[in-house]
Design a protein around this motif. Structure first.
Motif, PDB file in Angstrom:
ATOM      1  N   GLU A  18     -53.650 -12.335   6.152  1.00  0.00           N
ATOM      2  CA  GLU A  18     -52.413 -11.559   6.017  1.00  0.00           C
ATOM      3  C   GLU A  18     -51.215 -12.460   5.746  1.00  0.00           C
ATOM      4  O   GLU A  18     -50.300 -12.106   4.998  1.00  0.00           O
ATOM      5  CB  GLU A  18     -52.184 -10.729   7.281  1.00  0.00           C
ATOM      6  N   LYS A  19     -51.222 -13.652   6.333  1.00  0.00           N
ATOM      7  CA  LYS A  19     -50.128 -14.599   6.106  1.00  0.00           C
ATOM      8  C   LYS A  19     -50.102 -15.043   4.650  1.00  0.00           C
ATOM      9  O   LYS A  19     -49.031 -15.104   4.026  1.00  0.00           O
ATOM     10  CB  LYS A  19     -50.290 -15.809   7.028  1.00  0.00           C
ATOM     11  N   ILE A  20     -51.276 -15.326   4.088  1.00  0.00           N
ATOM     12  CA  ILE A  20     -51.348 -15.737   2.681  1.00  0.00           C
ATOM     13  C   ILE A  20     -50.893 -14.611   1.770  1.00  0.00           C
ATOM     14  O   ILE A  20     -50.145 -14.832   0.802  1.00  0.00           O
ATOM     15  CB  ILE A  20     -52.781 -16.183   2.313  1.00  0.00           C
ATOM     16  N   ILE A  21     -51.327 -13.390   2.077  1.00  0.00           N
ATOM     17  CA  ILE A  21     -50.916 -12.240   1.262  1.00  0.00           C
ATOM     18  C   ILE A  21     -49.397 -12.093   1.279  1.00  0.00           C
ATOM     19  O   ILE A  21     -48.765 -11.866   0.242  1.00  0.00           O
ATOM     20  CB  ILE A  21     -51.599 -10.949   1.770  1.00  0.00           C
ATOM     21  N   SER A  22     -48.806 -12.253   2.450  1.00  0.00           N
ATOM     22  CA  SER A  22     -47.351 -12.151   2.573  1.00  0.00           C
ATOM     23  C   SER A  22     -46.651 -13.226   1.750  1.00  0.00           C
ATOM     24  O   SER A  22     -45.644 -12.967   1.085  1.00  0.00           O
ATOM     25  CB  SER A  22     -46.951 -12.269   4.048  1.00  0.00           C
ATOM     26  N   ILE A  23     -47.190 -14.442   1.781  1.00  0.00           N
ATOM     27  CA  ILE A  23     -46.601 -15.537   0.997  1.00  0.00           C
ATOM     28  C   ILE A  23     -46.714 -15.239  -0.497  1.00  0.00           C
ATOM     29  O   ILE A  23     -45.754 -15.433  -1.258  1.00  0.00           O
ATOM     30  CB  ILE A  23     -47.298 -16.865   1.344  1.00  0.00           C
ATOM     31  N   ARG A  24     -47.865 -14.748  -0.936  1.00  0.00           N
ATOM     32  CA  ARG A  24     -48.058 -14.433  -2.363  1.00  0.00           C
ATOM     33  C   ARG A  24     -47.064 -13.362  -2.826  1.00  0.00           C
ATOM     34  O   ARG A  24     -46.530 -13.427  -3.937  1.00  0.00           O
ATOM     35  CB  ARG A  24     -49.486 -13.950  -2.607  1.00  0.00           C
ATOM     36  N   GLU A  25     -46.814 -12.387  -1.981  1.00  0.00           N
ATOM     37  CA  GLU A  25     -45.900 -11.297  -2.357  1.00  0.00           C
ATOM     38  C   GLU A  25     -44.468 -11.775  -2.529  1.00  0.00           C
ATOM     39  O   GLU A  25     -43.688 -11.156  -3.244  1.00  0.00           O
ATOM     40  CB  GLU A  25     -45.960 -10.193  -1.295  1.00  0.00           C
ATOM     41  N   LYS A  26     -44.123 -12.890  -1.887  1.00  0.00           N
ATOM     42  CA  LYS A  26     -42.746 -13.401  -1.941  1.00  0.00           C
ATOM     43  C   LYS A  26     -42.558 -14.517  -2.974  1.00  0.00           C
ATOM     44  O   LYS A  26     -41.457 -15.064  -3.098  1.00  0.00           O
ATOM     45  CB  LYS A  26     -42.339 -13.909  -0.561  1.00  0.00           C
ATOM     46  N   GLU A  27     -43.606 -14.858  -3.715  1.00  0.00           N
ATOM     47  CA  GLU A  27     -43.497 -15.931  -4.702  1.00  0.00           C
ATOM     48  C   GLU A  27     -42.445 -15.625  -5.761  1.00  0.00           C
ATOM     49  O   GLU A  27     -42.388 -14.505  -6.274  1.00  0.00           O
ATOM     50  CB  GLU A  27     -44.837 -16.141  -5.412  1.00  0.00           C
ATOM     51  N   ASP A  28     -41.631 -16.640  -6.116  1.00  0.00           N
ATOM     52  CA  ASP A  28     -40.784 -16.484  -7.290  1.00  0.00           C
ATOM     53  C   ASP A  28     -41.565 -16.989  -8.502  1.00  0.00           C
ATOM     54  O   ASP A  28     -42.717 -17.422  -8.387  1.00  0.00           O
ATOM     55  CB  ASP A  28     -39.441 -17.199  -7.118  1.00  0.00           C
ATOM     56  N   GLU A  29     -40.970 -16.971  -9.691  1.00  0.00           N
ATOM     57  CA  GLU A  29     -41.742 -17.284 -10.896  1.00  0.00           C
ATOM     58  C   GLU A  29     -42.117 -18.771 -10.971  1.00  0.00           C
ATOM     59  O   GLU A  29     -43.116 -19.123 -11.597  1.00  0.00           O
ATOM     60  CB  GLU A  29     -40.983 -16.864 -12.153  1.00  0.00           C
ATOM     61  N   TYR A  30     -41.359 -19.639 -10.326  1.00  0.00           N
ATOM     62  CA  TYR A  30     -41.707 -21.057 -10.296  1.00  0.00           C
ATOM     63  C   TYR A  30     -43.010 -21.266  -9.524  1.00  0.00           C
ATOM     64  O   TYR A  30     -43.941 -21.932 -10.002  1.00  0.00           O
ATOM     65  CB  TYR A  30     -40.584 -21.862  -9.630  1.00  0.00           C
TER      66      TYR A  30
ATOM     67  N   GLU B  52     -34.492 -19.775 -18.026  1.00  0.00           N
ATOM     68  CA  GLU B  52     -34.299 -20.922 -17.139  1.00  0.00           C
ATOM     69  C   GLU B  52     -35.497 -21.861 -17.183  1.00  0.00           C
ATOM     70  O   GLU B  52     -35.350 -23.088 -17.199  1.00  0.00           O
ATOM     71  CB  GLU B  52     -34.089 -20.389 -15.715  1.00  0.00           C
ATOM     72  N   LEU B  53     -36.691 -21.301 -17.217  1.00  0.00           N
ATOM     73  CA  LEU B  53     -37.908 -22.097 -17.265  1.00  0.00           C
ATOM     74  C   LEU B  53     -38.207 -22.622 -18.665  1.00  0.00           C
ATOM     75  O   LEU B  53     -38.793 -23.695 -18.823  1.00  0.00           O
ATOM     76  CB  LEU B  53     -39.105 -21.274 -16.778  1.00  0.00           C
TER      77      LEU B  53
END
Length: 470
Positions: free
Chosen positions: A293-305, A332-333
């Motif tokens: 669940e922690k990994i899923i939460s991190i993936r959901e908050k990823e920005d495009e970088y 920007e990228l």
């Protein structure tokens, strides 16, 4: 059928051994009282086997070490007392079963004996002080036991917890009556003159660990923040995680006997009593679920970088080639150029980090793609990332701003600035705001070591800021 009698938390400072401390041990009176009480408790339980996990035996990044000689020996020679020597019978039948069960679960266990030591010259098969200090006090009260001596590895908390359950399974399948000793000190950074220097996070770590024990929160132990642990400079958390797995499925009651930090290092002693439990007290699946669940939460908050870095490595690992630029990337990228560092972490531990100080590609996007792949498969400190690890890796991307030369270390701020040290063709780089680095002196020393530059040489210093994406 075997029986689990309970578990103990014990620190291991040699200074509390009277023959070594020579009076200084009296400064750790609470700890002395605690370890003596633990020894009496163990005498009362009269175990046939003591299983002890230590941080100070042979330590591997990818394996757990277990002593495999028939007779286990050690002394305090490296603390000036070779006459304080010890000999124990190894519980080889139990050890072999633990190794076999671990292998079936894909957990590597290195069997440490004289043969292993001869093959790998830097591996010592003797008992370490992390084991000998607790056993010194136990032996004053009780000696009728076999020993299983284990050094935890730098595996993930989930693997360490699972290994603890494997030890439990082996004990219950044997005829032994076993207790477990989790050897480990807490933060080594409680005072300015502490062995690892001072960090305010040391006190935070110690307070949280002691509270978790008092609250019988072994799930909290298993899911503890490894970055905080690293910043605190501790050596006990992984022992506590293995112990938590060993007690999985039991109802537990913990009594903390003592806590203090008289020499700038936190010492905790505790006893964990066990009672009939059941499915409600089995935590392994909960721990795995919380991690996912922690990994899923991190993936959901990823920005495009960060998303671009992750997709780049995943594509390369799966298909063996560099992916094309995705569509719909921001200007920007695509329009800007800069040096970029990509860092990978697994279970809060560094898994790879590669970067460029100056731009080498036509835009930031291409820089990220190149360095994400390099961080995953070319960092010489680590084995290449395997496809089975991809779902566990957390990414960060640092976009570097223009470096500026400085004349003095006083112009550094470890939270704000990264540092570049240079001498001729040798260069060492360290990013800003890294866990465990509290002072510019530490920052410079690490960068010099990375560059192979002696502190006595005439080197130049540059500082830089980053735009960090996590």
């Amino acid at each position: 059928m075997g029986k689990i009698l309970g578990a103990y938390v014990s620190p291991h400072p040699p200074i509390i051994v009277e023959e070594i401390g020579r009076g200084e041990e009296k400064r750790a009176k609470k700890t002395l009282d605690g370890v003596k009480k633990l020894a009496l408790d163990i005498k009362g339980e009269s175990p046939s086997t003591i299983i002890l996990v230590t941080p100070h035996g042979p330590l591997f990044s990818d394996a757990i070490a277990i002593s495999y000689e028939d007779t286990l020996v050690g002394s305090f020679w490296n603390f000036g007392r070779p006459d304080l020597s010890f000999k124990f019978q190894n519980d080889k039948a139990l050890v072999k079963d633990i190794v076999d069960r671990a292998a079936k679960e894909g957990i590597t266990v290195a069997k440490i004996d004289k043969k292993f030591s001869y093959m790998y010259n830097d591996v010592d098969f003797h008992l370490d002080h992390g084991a000998l200090v607790p056993l010194y006090f136990v032996n004053k009260e009780y000696m009728d036991y076999k020993l299983v001596h284990i050094t935890y590895g730098l595996l993930s908390p989930t693997e360490l917890y699972r290994f603890g359950t494997i030890i439990q399974e082996a004990v219950l399948a044997s005829a032994e009556r076993a207790v477990f000793i989790a050897s480990g000190d807490l933060s080594h950074r409680l005072k300015e003159d502490a062995p690892a220097g001072y960090s305010p996070k040391g006190e935070v770590f110690d307070r949280k660990i002691v509270e978790l024990f008092k609250n019988n929160d072994f799930e909290g132990i298993a899911n503890f923040d490894l970055e905080l642990a690293e910043a605190a400079g501790e050596c006990g958390l992984r022992s506590f995680i293995v112990m938590s797995g060993f007690l999985d499925g039991f109802k537990k009651k913990t009594e903390v006997y003592s806590y203090e930090g008289p020499f700038g290092v936190g010492y905790c002693t505790a006893k964990v009593s066990v009672y009939e439990g059941g499915e409600d007290y089995k935590l392994l699946d909960k721990i795995k679920k919380a991690k996912k669940e922690k990994i899923i939460s991190i993936r959901e908050k990823e920005d495009e970088y960060v998303r671009l870095a992750r997709q780049s490595l995943e594509y390369y690992i799966k298909y063996g080639e560099i992916m094309d630029l995705p569509k719909n990337l921001s200007e920007e990228l695509l329009k800007n150029r800069s040096g970029v560092f990509v860092s990978l972490k697994k279970d809060s531990m560094l898994r790879g980090c590669i970067g460029t100080i100056e731009p080498t590609k036509e835009n930031i996007a291409m820089e990220i793609i190149k360095n994400a792949v390099s961080a995953g498969v070319e960092d010489p400190r680590f084995l290449p990332v395997d496809e089975s690890e991809l779902d566990e890796i957390v990414y960060s991307v640092d976009v570097l701003k223009e470096p500026e030369k400085i004349d003095s270390i006083e112009e550094l701020d470890v939270k704000k600035y990264g540092v570049i040290v240079s001498k001729g063709m040798r260069r060492g780089v360290l990013l800003p705001n890294l866990e465990g680095i509290e002072t510019p002196e530490e920052q410079i020393n690490i960068a010099l070591k990375k560059a192979g530059i002696s502190p006595d040489e005439d080197y130049s210093i540059e500082r830089f800021e980053v735009e960090r994406h996590i």
